[in-house]
Design an enzyme around this catalytic site. Structure first.
Site, mmCIF file in Angstrom:
data_model
loop_
_atom_site.group_PDB
_atom_site.id
_atom_site.type_symbol
_atom_site.label_atom_id
_atom_site.label_comp_id
_atom_site.label_asym_id
_atom_site.label_seq_id
_atom_site.Cartn_x
_atom_site.Cartn_y
_atom_site.Cartn_z
ATOM 1 N N THR A 152 27.170 -7.454 66.637
ATOM 2 C CA THR A 152 27.328 -8.912 66.615
ATOM 3 C C THR A 152 28.559 -9.382 67.368
ATOM 4 O O THR A 152 28.537 -10.404 68.057
ATOM 5 C CB THR A 152 27.412 -9.406 65.154
ATOM 6 O OG1 THR A 152 26.201 -9.052 64.481
ATOM 7 C CG2 THR A 152 27.607 -10.904 65.085
ATOM 8 N N THR B 247 28.472 -3.913 62.036
ATOM 9 C CA THR B 247 29.030 -3.687 60.704
ATOM 10 C C THR B 247 28.161 -2.832 59.791
ATOM 11 O O THR B 247 28.671 -2.179 58.893
ATOM 12 C CB THR B 247 29.280 -5.039 59.999
ATOM 13 O OG1 THR B 247 28.038 -5.746 59.885
ATOM 14 C CG2 THR B 247 30.282 -5.870 60.769
#
Length: 343
Positions: free
Chosen positions: A15, A91
């Site tokens: 991201t 993540t």
């Protein structure tokens, strides 16, 4: 002014590396060759920053042990040219990658800091900007001429964690990572406060790269009502070498004879079983606190102490890849090699 440190930023995907295209309103990969243009505050960091993209860029859900080895090799190949490394990573599997790197990079004496973001870098409220800036500043930090944090870490929000102690526990908030069983290595506010007593010391030994990981492991999460068939389907997996048994509380499991006999049969077949608690917050396996855990020890199940599941996966793959026999694996699972357990 000469710069004190040289930092290599490695972008792997995720991201954090996305920006909004003003013409199409679509998210596109961030042009990291222009990092000083998009993050001008980096010019205030006392470091020379270079960027490499690790192609092909991947979503972190596609992370594999082969990816870990490639990343470790990239750091190893550039080790003598830089004072620290910042890895931009998705993540979801960041804690797995951080754990793997700590085992693959033996005798690490420079910072390797993984970071990412919950919002893309090109979004107004992104957390990525601060995460990158602070990670680079920490990677460049020195004390008495030596790296301030010479180990694999995860930086997120305002906290620096030991990489093999951290885990993601929130998919929405900016403070997505925690480390229940080990203190933060640093906290960032007006100043960066380092928790020196809990940071590993610089080693005088040369960095050693490991490139073999054995994926023949499994995770078996216990739950009330787990069936004999479900357990046997895991233990009968062809080529299986080890199983992480996620138990209740302080390492407890059902005490029924049928349940114990399945585990004992697997141990007798040469499968290493490691007892890891499902509890994230302050969880550790305490053999003998309750009778159920004593039964597991009696049949040869190994205590994982307070290791995270992510670190247990990386540690087992590393041991098996190195060719350790069962007795060696069982012994070393109880020894802290990279600060991954408290013993």
């Amino acid at each position: 002014m000469s710069l004190n440190s040289k930092i290599l930023v490695i972008y792997t995907g995720g991201t954090i590396g996305m920006m909004m295209n003003k013409e199409t309103n679509a998210l596109e990969p961030f042009p990291f060759e222009d990092i000083y243009v998009h993050l001008p505050m980096l010019r205030l960091v006392n470091a020379e920053i270079s960027v490499k993209e690790m192609l092909p860029l991947i979503d972190s859900s596609d992370t594999t042990p082969e990816f870990w080895v490639r990343l470790a090799t990239l750091i190893y190949d550039n080790y003598n040219d830089y004072d620290g490394f910042v890895v931009l990573h998705g993540t979801d599997t960041m804690a797995y990658t951080a754990s793997a790197l700590c085992f693959l990079l033996e005798n690490l004496s420079k910072p390797v800091i993984l970071t990412g973001s919950q919002l893309p870098l090109g979004v107004m409220r992104t957390d990525g900007r601060e995460n990158i800036l602070n990670s680079i500043e920490i990677a460049a930090a020195k004390k008495d001429g030596k790296p301030r944090v010479p180990e694999v870490c995860i930086y997120f929000e305002d906290s620096l964690f030991r990489g093999n102690r951290a885990y993601k526990d929130n998919a929405e908030h900016f403070n997505a990572f925690h480390s229940a069983n080990y203190p933060k290595l640093a906290e960032v506010g007006v100043h960066i406060k380092y928790n020196d007593a809990f940071i590993r010391s610089v080693t005088d030994h040369s960095l050693k790269l490991h490139t073999k990981m054995d994926v023949n492991i499994a995770i078996l999460k216990l739950y009330p009502g787990i069936t004999k068939q479900a357990m046997q389907s895991v233990f009968n997996t062809e080529g299986l070498r080890a199983v992480i048994l996620e138990t209740f509380g302080s390492g407890n499991a059902p005490s029924k004879a049928e349940f114990i006999s399945i585990l004992e049969e697997a141990v007798n077949k040469g499968i290493v079983i490691v007892n890891v608690t499902q509890c994230k917050g302050g969880g550790t396996v305490e053999v003998g606190r309750y009778g159920a855990s004593l039964l597991l020890k009696k049949i040869g199940v190994v205590s994982g102490h307070d290791i995270t599941t992510e670190a247990a996966v990386a540690k087992l793959m590393y041991f098996l890849g190195e060719g350790f026999n069962n007795a060696e694996v069982k012994r070393y699972m109880g020894i802290s090699l990279r600060g991954e357990i408290t013993v």
